[in-house]
Scaffold this motif. Structure first.
Motif, mmCIF file in Angstrom:
data_model
loop_
_atom_site.group_PDB
_atom_site.id
_atom_site.type_symbol
_atom_site.label_atom_id
_atom_site.label_comp_id
_atom_site.label_asym_id
_atom_site.label_seq_id
_atom_site.Cartn_x
_atom_site.Cartn_y
_atom_site.Cartn_z
ATOM 1 N N VAL A 112 -41.987 1.158 -29.866
ATOM 2 C CA VAL A 112 -42.013 1.496 -29.049
ATOM 3 C C VAL A 112 -40.790 2.140 -27.759
ATOM 4 C CG1 VAL A 112 -42.794 -0.561 -27.530
ATOM 5 C CG2 VAL A 112 -43.825 1.198 -27.085
ATOM 6 N N TYR A 113 -40.147 0.669 -28.100
ATOM 7 C CA TYR A 113 -38.573 0.023 -27.058
ATOM 8 C C TYR A 113 -38.179 1.181 -27.026
ATOM 9 C CZ TYR A 113 -40.890 -4.603 -26.430
ATOM 10 O OH TYR A 113 -41.053 -5.448 -26.330
ATOM 11 N N MET A 129 -38.602 4.231 -28.314
ATOM 12 C CA MET A 129 -38.925 5.682 -27.933
ATOM 13 C C MET A 129 -38.752 5.565 -26.394
ATOM 14 S SD MET A 129 -42.766 6.504 -28.985
ATOM 15 C CE MET A 129 -43.836 5.399 -29.194
ATOM 16 N N ALA A 130 -39.061 3.984 -25.791
ATOM 17 C CA ALA A 130 -38.784 4.636 -24.159
ATOM 18 C C ALA A 130 -37.310 4.305 -24.017
ATOM 19 C CB ALA A 130 -39.179 2.568 -24.480
ATOM 20 N N ARG A 164 -34.878 6.557 -26.236
ATOM 21 C CA ARG A 164 -35.034 7.956 -26.532
ATOM 22 C C ARG A 164 -35.360 8.279 -24.536
ATOM 23 N NH1 ARG A 164 -38.098 10.488 -31.350
ATOM 24 N NH2 ARG A 164 -37.075 12.028 -30.041
ATOM 25 N N ASN A 165 -36.412 8.095 -24.713
ATOM 26 C CA ASN A 165 -37.167 9.005 -23.251
ATOM 27 C C ASN A 165 -36.531 9.273 -21.497
ATOM 28 O OD1 ASN A 165 -40.171 9.111 -21.362
ATOM 29 N ND2 ASN A 165 -39.915 10.407 -22.466
ATOM 30 N N TYR A 166 -35.543 7.673 -22.043
ATOM 31 C CA TYR A 166 -35.379 7.624 -20.311
ATOM 32 C C TYR A 166 -33.780 7.514 -20.670
ATOM 33 C CZ TYR A 166 -39.096 5.116 -18.427
ATOM 34 O OH TYR A 166 -40.492 5.082 -17.977
ATOM 35 N N ARG A 198 -47.242 12.389 -26.281
ATOM 36 C CA ARG A 198 -45.186 12.022 -26.701
ATOM 37 C C ARG A 198 -44.579 13.432 -27.388
ATOM 38 N NH1 ARG A 198 -47.959 7.912 -29.524
ATOM 39 N NH2 ARG A 198 -47.921 9.395 -31.898
ATOM 40 N N ALA A 250 -43.403 14.680 -23.813
ATOM 41 C CA ALA A 250 -42.440 13.796 -23.774
ATOM 42 C C ALA A 250 -41.212 14.251 -25.087
ATOM 43 C CB ALA A 250 -42.293 12.667 -23.807
ATOM 44 N N LEU A 297 -40.631 13.447 -27.705
ATOM 45 C CA LEU A 297 -41.207 12.642 -28.747
ATOM 46 C C LEU A 297 -40.948 12.634 -30.054
ATOM 47 C CD1 LEU A 297 -41.446 8.957 -26.186
ATOM 48 C CD2 LEU A 297 -39.559 9.519 -27.042
ATOM 49 N N SER A 341 -40.810 11.258 -17.336
ATOM 50 C CA SER A 341 -40.524 9.549 -17.822
ATOM 51 C C SER A 341 -42.260 8.850 -18.539
ATOM 52 C CB SER A 341 -40.401 8.865 -16.573
ATOM 53 O OG SER A 341 -38.721 9.228 -16.370
ATOM 54 N N VAL A 342 -42.032 8.538 -19.354
ATOM 55 C CA VAL A 342 -43.503 7.908 -20.206
ATOM 56 C C VAL A 342 -43.556 6.650 -19.468
ATOM 57 C CG1 VAL A 342 -44.612 7.472 -22.383
ATOM 58 C CG2 VAL A 342 -43.468 9.747 -22.155
ATOM 59 N N VAL A 343 -44.810 6.683 -19.234
ATOM 60 C CA VAL A 343 -45.139 4.675 -19.055
ATOM 61 C C VAL A 343 -46.473 4.520 -20.279
ATOM 62 C CG1 VAL A 343 -46.696 3.556 -17.418
ATOM 63 C CG2 VAL A 343 -45.571 5.413 -16.301
ATOM 64 N N PHE A 344 -45.764 3.548 -20.987
ATOM 65 C CA PHE A 344 -46.126 3.103 -22.815
ATOM 66 C C PHE A 344 -47.572 2.265 -22.129
ATOM 67 C CE2 PHE A 344 -42.029 4.865 -23.203
ATOM 68 C CZ PHE A 344 -42.240 5.414 -24.681
ATOM 69 N N GLU A 367 -48.242 0.060 -24.143
ATOM 70 C CA GLU A 367 -47.775 -1.276 -24.450
ATOM 71 C C GLU A 367 -46.520 -1.914 -23.686
ATOM 72 O OE1 GLU A 367 -46.723 1.135 -26.297
ATOM 73 O OE2 GLU A 367 -48.191 0.793 -27.641
ATOM 74 N N ALA A 386 -43.871 -1.537 -23.210
ATOM 75 C CA ALA A 386 -42.471 -1.440 -23.828
ATOM 76 C C ALA A 386 -41.400 -1.440 -22.427
ATOM 77 C CB ALA A 386 -42.460 0.135 -23.788
ATOM 78 N N ILE A 387 -41.511 -2.498 -21.329
ATOM 79 C CA ILE A 387 -40.075 -3.092 -20.149
ATOM 80 C C ILE A 387 -39.477 -3.975 -21.957
ATOM 81 C CG2 ILE A 387 -41.678 -2.078 -18.473
ATOM 82 C CD1 ILE A 387 -41.880 -5.465 -18.382
ATOM 83 N N PHE A 388 -38.089 -3.797 -21.472
ATOM 84 C CA PHE A 388 -37.087 -4.604 -22.433
ATOM 85 C C PHE A 388 -37.317 -6.226 -22.285
ATOM 86 C CE2 PHE A 388 -35.478 0.001 -21.762
ATOM 87 C CZ PHE A 388 -35.502 0.370 -23.093
ATOM 88 N N SER A 405 -43.508 -0.941 -15.473
ATOM 89 C CA SER A 405 -43.334 0.049 -16.434
ATOM 90 C C SER A 405 -43.039 0.744 -15.399
ATOM 91 C CB SER A 405 -44.104 -0.559 -17.720
ATOM 92 O OG SER A 405 -44.825 0.335 -18.825
ATOM 93 N N ARG A 444 -40.729 1.877 -13.567
ATOM 94 C CA ARG A 444 -39.273 2.317 -13.807
ATOM 95 C C ARG A 444 -39.474 3.829 -13.811
ATOM 96 N NH1 ARG A 444 -38.673 0.580 -20.382
ATOM 97 N NH2 ARG A 444 -40.368 1.860 -20.809
ATOM 98 N N ALA A 445 -40.254 4.153 -14.380
ATOM 99 C CA ALA A 445 -40.507 5.664 -14.526
ATOM 100 C C ALA A 445 -40.637 6.784 -12.588
ATOM 101 C CB ALA A 445 -41.827 6.093 -15.232
#
Lengths: 360, 267
Positions: free
Chosen positions: A259-260, A262-263, A265-267, B59, B62, B64, B86-89, B91, B93-95, B151, B154-155
């Motif tokens: 998922v990281y 994907m994030a 790439r998406n951003y 996806r 997006a 992906l 921009s996708v909000v996941f 999970e 998915a913030i780093f 998250s 961020r989008a």
């Protein structure tokens, strides 16, 4: 309001209860402690302690654990950290003290198992001694540095430092470590990202991984113009670290949650940004775990190599004192190796804190 | 009830989209012949039983995931350089290795926006969701609800043409979820972004969406479309209205059948 007396009664009940437990603990500690002392003395008195030494030691250890656990229960929360520290450092010290006593009373053969005081004396002697024949000393006599500097400038300091066994070993380890870790991490990232490269190299890497690096030392020596110089020693260390870091980094990169990726790439991260912002930091915990293991391996390899073929280094001096039948100093050499291990591990942990501030 | 502007100038145009996965036992069809038009500024919710391919569809929008057949187009806006989506996941998915504020500014950073500019934007969004104090925190130091807020903004900070949300509140507890639904409504009323929103929850779909699309159990196909004619601005009180209950009952009637079918499929 009506709950207040009830809870107060409960509290009182609890206090009575814990006080009772405390008393029971105190009695148990006395009983266990007294029991084990009597047990050992009785064995001693009938002359059975030596033949039954293993039994006595195991029983004493188990009793000690039981006693300490009861003490731990009575320690107040404020004194908790002091208690834990004294357990962590107190036990090894106690073992050293027993070793000392056993040596002093002649229960163990001090020719081959010299007691700590003798090892410490040996270590001190190694530190202050300058071996005229080989032109070496353990640390490079740092107390002479000001004098050497005033006489010969930096060249004089360099001459002093280059006579040091410790510095010889440390510089081999550090140079080999960096020369192995950097390409290892790079290749690991590539293998983690690219399936084709991974399929092509994975088998070879796994095969070389299990090979004892000391076994290929003779071949490594042939590569260099001066087979007895620093080159081959550094290269075997680098090789061992390289393989380990490749495997670990690859595992770290492949373990990054998809998922990281994907994030990222998406951003809009491009290839390089993906590396810098997602893949490398994502694999960092595993990379550092790998570095820690690689450091241990690097020490093992360099000490073995110095045992085998070196005129300088902690491994060399340790083996040298074994050959000239001076066990105190051989042990002192091992102590130096352990101290180096601790220092280098701290260095790595410091680096990890700097590079991974997000890690708890 | 026809949406004239949706026909004239759809923001998202998906035509006969299919997704086929090759497996050892043959081919698995995850999405089949799915078409969707989303107008500019429309909030579309996609609901369907678990594993119906709604996330796969998102996806694909997006970019992906590859599209096996059909086409998806997201019309570019007037401003050049704006990201298309921009996708909000689900999970988050913030780093974990970036601070809250750096996470929010991530999309801008990737587009080469200067540090001062992107932090300013990030700070604005953090303020709007009440996370300004937590700018310098790392994700492991904040709660699940806060992570999902990060998250989402961020989008939003990335200012995309369309916002794609993949069960963004699915992992949260019921109470946090309600709070975030309300926040989402408030922010959406102000920004009026084009949104495609995947969810399990019918309440959520009816509460948030202008339109609810129902997808069938695998292979995911278009089953029905419901126009939700509840007045805006909506709030959490909307749930208590009689029309809300009507919509929900109407959609559930169709959905429950599909859910049962999906469960039978899995057995």
């Amino acid at each position: 309001m009506s709950e207040l007396p009830h809870s107060a009664a409960q509290d009182a009940g609890l206090t009575v209860n814990s006080a009772a437990v405390r008393d029971a603990d105190r009695r148990a500690i006395l009983l266990l402690f007294g029991g084990i002392v009597v047990f050992n003395l009785a064995l001693f008195a009938v002359g059975l302690w030596r033949p039954l030494a293993w039994l006595a030691i195991v029983a004493s250890f188990v009793t000690l654990v039981l006693v300490c656990e009861r003490i731990g229960r009575m320690v107040s929360p404020r004194a908790r950290s002091a208690y834990e520290r004294s357990l962590a450092f107190g036990f090894p010290l106690a073992v050293l003290a027993l070793w000392q006593i056993a040596g002093d009373t002649g229960m163990i053969n001090t020719t081959w198992f010299p007691q700590p005081s003798k090892i410490a004396a040996g270590l001190w002697d190694m530190i202050v001694r300058y071996d005229r024949l080989s032109g070496t000393s353990l640390l490079g006599r740092p107390w002479l540095i000001p004098e050497a500097f005033s006489q010969n400038g930096l060249a004089g300091v360099w001459a002093l430092l280059s006579e040091s066994h410790v510095l010889a070993t440390v510089s081999r380890v550090l140079i080999g470590f960096i020369l192995g870790a950097v390409p290892g991490i790079l290749l690991g990232v590539v293998m983690g990202v690219n399936q084709t490269v991974r399929l092509m190299l994975d088998t070879t890497i796994s095969a070389v991984y299990v090979l004892p690096k000391i076994a290929i030392f003779p071949i490594v020596m042939l590569i260099f113009a001066d087979p007895f110089g620093e080159g081959p020693k550094i290269l075997v260390v680098a090789l061992a670290v390289f393989i380990l870091m490749t495997i670990n980094t690859m595992a770290g990169v492949r373990g990054i949650d998809k998922v990281y990726l994907m994030a990222g790439r998406n951003y809009g991260a491009n290839g390089w940004q993906m590396m810098r912002h997602v893949i490398v930091p994502g694999a960092m915990p595993v990379i550092f775990a790998g570095l820690r293991i690689a450091l241990g391996t690097a020490m093992i390899v360099i000490i073995s190599v110095e045992f085998l073929r070196a005129k300088q280094g902690v491994g060399f001096i340790t083996f040298y004192y074994w050959e000239v039948l001076n066990p105190e100093k051989m042990y002192a050499g091992l102590v130096v190796v352990m101290l180096l291990g601790i220092m280098l591990t701290y260095l790595l942990q410091w680096l990890q804190r700097r590079m991974m501030p997000w890690h708890r | 009830m026809t949406r004239a502007n949706a026909v004239a100038m759809p923001k998202i145009l998906a035509r006969n989209v299919s997704k086929i996965y090759p497996t050892i036992d043959g081919e698995t069809v995850a999405v089949k012949d799915f078409s969707l038009e989303v107008a500019d500024g429309e909030f579309v919710c996609i609901v369907g039983p678990s594993g119906c391919g709604k996330s796969t569809f998102l996806r694909m929008v997006a970019g992906l995931d590859d599209i096996s057949a059909g086409s998806i187009r997201v019309s570019p806006g007037d401003e050049p350089g704006k990201p298309s989506n921009s996708v909000v996941f689900q999970e988050y998915a913030i780093f974990p290795w970036k601070t809250v504020i750096d996470n929010v500014a991530f999309g801008l950073e990737m587009r080469g926006v200067s540090r001062t500019k992107r932090l300013e934007v990030a700070r604005y969004w953090l303020d709007r969701v009440g996370l300004a104090k937590f700018a310098g925190y790392y994700p492991h130091q904040i709660s699940g609800g806060m992570k999902q807020r990060v998250s989402i903004i961020r989008a939003l900070a990335n200012d995309p043409e369309v916002l794609l949300m993949d069960e963004p509140l699915g992992a949260l507890d019921a109470q946090t979820r309600v709070v975030l639904q309300e926040e989402l409504l408030r922010i959406w009323e102000e920004t009026r972004k084009t949104v495609v929103y995947i969810t399990h929850s019918l309440d959520e779909a009816v509460l948030l969406g202008d339109r609810v699309i129902l997808m069938s159990a695998q292979p995911g196909q278009h089953l029905a479309t419901f126009n939700i004619d509840l007045p805006r601005p909506r709030s959490i009180e909307t749930i208590n209205g009689p029309r809300f209950a009507e919509y929900r009952a109407m959609i559930w009637e169709k959905l429950s059948h599909e859910v049962r079918r999906a469960m039978e499929q899995q057995q």
